[in-house]
Design an enzyme around this catalytic site. Sequence first.
Site, PDB file in Angstrom:
ATOM      1  N   ASP A  39       0.927  -1.191  -0.091  1.00 20.73           N
ATOM      2  CA  ASP A  39       0.100  -0.051  -0.053  1.00 20.73           C
ATOM      3  C   ASP A  39       0.776   1.205   0.117  1.00 20.73           C
ATOM      4  O   ASP A  39       2.116   1.143   0.297  1.00 20.73           O
ATOM      5  CB  ASP A  39      -1.021  -0.205   1.285  1.00 20.73           C
ATOM      6  CG  ASP A  39      -1.721   1.140   1.259  1.00 20.73           C
ATOM      7  OD1 ASP A  39      -2.441   1.570   0.136  1.00 20.73           O
ATOM      8  OD2 ASP A  39      -1.982   1.699   2.304  1.00 20.73           O
ATOM      9  N   ASP A 239      -7.481  -1.829   3.382  1.00 21.22           N
ATOM     10  CA  ASP A 239      -6.616  -3.066   2.820  1.00 21.22           C
ATOM     11  C   ASP A 239      -7.088  -4.437   3.367  1.00 21.22           C
ATOM     12  O   ASP A 239      -6.517  -5.461   3.095  1.00 21.22           O
ATOM     13  CB  ASP A 239      -5.091  -2.569   3.470  1.00 21.22           C
ATOM     14  CG  ASP A 239      -4.462  -1.520   2.919  1.00 21.22           C
ATOM     15  OD1 ASP A 239      -4.555  -1.279   1.701  1.00 21.22           O
ATOM     16  OD2 ASP A 239      -4.143  -0.602   3.715  1.00 21.22           O
TER      17      ASP A 239
END
Length: 306
Positions: A39, A239
């Site tokens: 990420d 996420d």
Amino acid sequence: LATMPPLLCVIANAGRHGILVKSALVVERLAETTVVALDKTGTLTSGTPRLTSVEALRPELFDVSRLLELAAAAEQFSEHPLGRAIVGEARRRGVAIPTAEDFRAVPGRGVRAPVGRDFVEVCSPDSFRGVLPSDVTQRLAAGATAAVVVVNGTAAGVLALTDQIRSDAADSVAALTELMSLPPVLLTGDNAGAAELVASGAGIVDVRAGLLPEQKLAAVRELQNAGQRVLLVGDGVNDAPAMAASCASMAMGAGSDLALQSADAVTVRDELHTIPALIGLARQARRVVTANIAVAGSFIGVLVLW
């Protein structure tokens, strides 16, 4: 005896270096990974963005001070780093933050809440269906992270935020590239300009920007359907679905509660360079386990024949 001691040693060693590994099975999964998906915000970057500018699109209705007041009110209960940055800047400027009711966070899109008589949304430009001015579009392309403040369905302003790339990002990405069969992949919900700026600083070529949580999940499944074993590293609510679907997952220590709960391992010290170190430990443990099984099997075979 051949398998558990090496795996438990990895868990203990990782703990001494600030990494919490939740089970011995996680060590085996980490050893099998072939590609790392990262990420951006809070993972490759420090996760402490700064609000650099506030632009009122409807100054006759909402000036800069009122715009920041409404945005901070909507974001005051958010766990996202961008939300915390907006609230922090409002407090630094001495803006009185009113109470928001019925707060709701929409993963990958933003937050929304009634503030007094107004219904306020702070969302990503991709999730806002209106047309933004050309200068705002140019700012996005230049690498700033933008949030659109929507009041009663109309875009009232744009907030620009910047975040610093971690000092160990480039070295960590280089170490992961040497370890894995594929170089790391960047999966982010941020705009392409901001993603490319961070990726170039970290040395990542494969960049996938503007992803909603379900699109991150689809990207992980695409890699795994191609035969890869994915380790996903993230820190936010966005996420969590992709973490659950990956072969193994790792959360940064300053991440959201949901990410910490969903992850198989957590970097307690919030340091990126611990990721390749942990993978190296897991692979070393796998080699020791294989050698132990080979030796034990040989002794058993000799004793049976003898």
